[in-house]
Scaffold this active site. Structure first.
Site, mmCIF file in Angstrom:
data_model
loop_
_atom_site.group_PDB
_atom_site.id
_atom_site.type_symbol
_atom_site.label_atom_id
_atom_site.label_comp_id
_atom_site.label_asym_id
_atom_site.label_seq_id
_atom_site.Cartn_x
_atom_site.Cartn_y
_atom_site.Cartn_z
ATOM 1 N N ARG A 150 0.847 -1.190 0.000
ATOM 2 C CA ARG A 150 0.000 0.000 0.000
ATOM 3 C C ARG A 150 0.883 1.240 0.000
ATOM 4 N NH1 ARG A 150 -1.970 -3.640 3.909
ATOM 5 N NH2 ARG A 150 -4.077 -4.449 3.467
ATOM 6 N N LYS A 174 -1.763 -2.857 8.167
ATOM 7 C CA LYS A 174 -2.882 -2.427 9.000
ATOM 8 C C LYS A 174 -2.781 -3.070 10.375
ATOM 9 C CE LYS A 174 -6.192 -1.479 5.300
ATOM 10 N NZ LYS A 174 -7.530 -1.796 4.745
ATOM 11 N N HIS A 245 -3.710 2.331 -5.860
ATOM 12 C CA HIS A 245 -4.076 0.930 -5.647
ATOM 13 C C HIS A 245 -3.999 0.113 -6.934
ATOM 14 C CE1 HIS A 245 -4.909 0.215 -1.520
ATOM 15 N NE2 HIS A 245 -5.757 -0.764 -1.751
ATOM 16 N N ARG A 248 -1.082 -2.069 -6.854
ATOM 17 C CA ARG A 248 -1.339 -3.201 -5.958
ATOM 18 C C ARG A 248 -2.199 -4.239 -6.680
ATOM 19 N NH1 ARG A 248 -1.210 -4.610 -0.515
ATOM 20 N NH2 ARG A 248 -3.180 -5.233 0.455
ATOM 21 N N HIS A 271 -3.592 -9.469 3.320
ATOM 22 C CA HIS A 271 -5.035 -9.566 3.526
ATOM 23 C C HIS A 271 -5.333 -10.498 4.702
ATOM 24 C CE1 HIS A 271 -6.221 -8.383 -0.871
ATOM 25 N NE2 HIS A 271 -6.028 -7.337 -0.092
ATOM 26 N N TYR A 280 -9.393 -11.061 -7.228
ATOM 27 C CA TYR A 280 -8.426 -11.064 -8.326
ATOM 28 C C TYR A 280 -8.574 -12.278 -9.226
ATOM 29 C CZ TYR A 280 -6.370 -7.246 -5.739
ATOM 30 O OH TYR A 280 -6.192 -6.051 -5.094
#
Length: 299
Positions: A150, A174, A245, A248, A271, A280
């Site tokens: 990110r 995160k 993004h 990414r 994730h 994806y």
């Protein structure tokens, strides 16, 4: 906004920072969503958070739709306010959570946008040059594409986080979850050129350990990275603006197109849930379908 509401928002912000360890970017979104509720309260003559009921929450939801916000934005705001009220309930400042039963809109089934390999090549050509900022931009783009990190994660990479002997970068994602991501020889060469030749010149006497430096010598911010990427895409003469993004998305799509398994891609992207990565697979299937229709003689 009265002093009591300000104090509650500040307490919630500190909770997000200290207990939840959320990023500054995430906390800004939470604050903005709650401040939007405060504006609504003033318009409706609601003088405290305790008096808001389910009907008021529904009315607030209606006001969001009237502003033509996307489903994703509405859903995020509802989630923010649910979390806010859960915090208030935990602190025994309110008795109920009026947003608990407000239905969030279903997510729009949009496939992530990504660059084709020839577009990546065009962008890399646009990054060429021997000036300090051009060398930095090349290294920045190579690292983003090579790792799928990110923008906020990239901005926070420190000198000690890069291990050239193992060709890995340590990323804090995160919730401050850490993960090691490998990068290839192209990113390695671009990073070495930047760190040896360009970064010392750009620092201009500043003393910090952030890998990426802005033109004044300070740490490069996520906003700065977005600006650089937009300039690069303009130079490459590709249509439209580059969304950070997209790199990414491109990273994940190209890995899957070339045979990587879903679990590995999930781990590389950081994730928490496989469902976040599974989108994806739809991108790659759509790519295969379009390729088939374009090239099969009896498609």
């Amino acid at each position: 906004m009265n002093e009591e509401l300000k104090a509650l928002l500040q307490s919630f912000t500190e909770y997000l920072q200290i207990e939840k360890n959320y990023s500054t970017y995430t906390i800004e979104h939470y604050r903005h969503d709650i401040e939007e509720l405060y504006v609504f309260m003033k318009e409706q003559g609601l003088n405290s958070l305790e008096v808001i009921e389910y009907f008021d929450a529904r009315l607030f939801l209606t006001s969001l739709y009237e502003k033509k916000l996307s489903r994703a934005s509405v859903s995020r705001k509802i989630s923010s306010l649910r979390s806010f009220y859960r915090f208030l309930n935990r602190e025994k400042l309110v008795m109920a959570n009026p947003f608990s039963f407000v239905a969030k809109p279903k997510k729009e089934q949009k496939l992530p946008q990504f660059f084709y390999e020839e577009e990546i090549e065009a962008i890399l050509v646009a990054c060429e040059g021997d000036k300090p900022l051009q060398i930095r931009n090349r290294a920045l783009f190579e690292l983003l594409y090579a790792t799928g990190v990110r923008v906020s994660e990239c901005a926070n990479v420190q000198m000690k986080d890069i291990d050239f002997s193992l060709s890995t970068v340590l990323v804090k994602g995160k919730g401050s979850k850490e993960r090691y991501i490998p990068f290839g020889s192209f990113a390695q060469d671009a990073l070495k050129d930047y760190l040896n030749e360009s970064r010392p010149k750009l620092l201009k006497g500043h003393n910090h350990s952030n890998v990426f430096v802005n033109h004044r010598g300070g740490p490069l911010t996520p906003r700065g990275i977005r600006h650089i990427l937009n300039k690069i895409i303009e130079s490459a003469s590709l249509t439209g603006k580059i969304h950070p993004h997209m790199l990414r998305h491109t990273f994940a799509t190209h890995l899957l197109n070339n045979g990587a398994d879903l679990r590995t891609v999930q781990e590389l992207l950081g994730h928490a849930h496989l469902s976040s990565t599974q989108v994806y697979t739809h991108v790659t299937k759509e790519h295969l379908r379009k390729t088939y229709l374009a090239h099969h003689p009896r498609a």
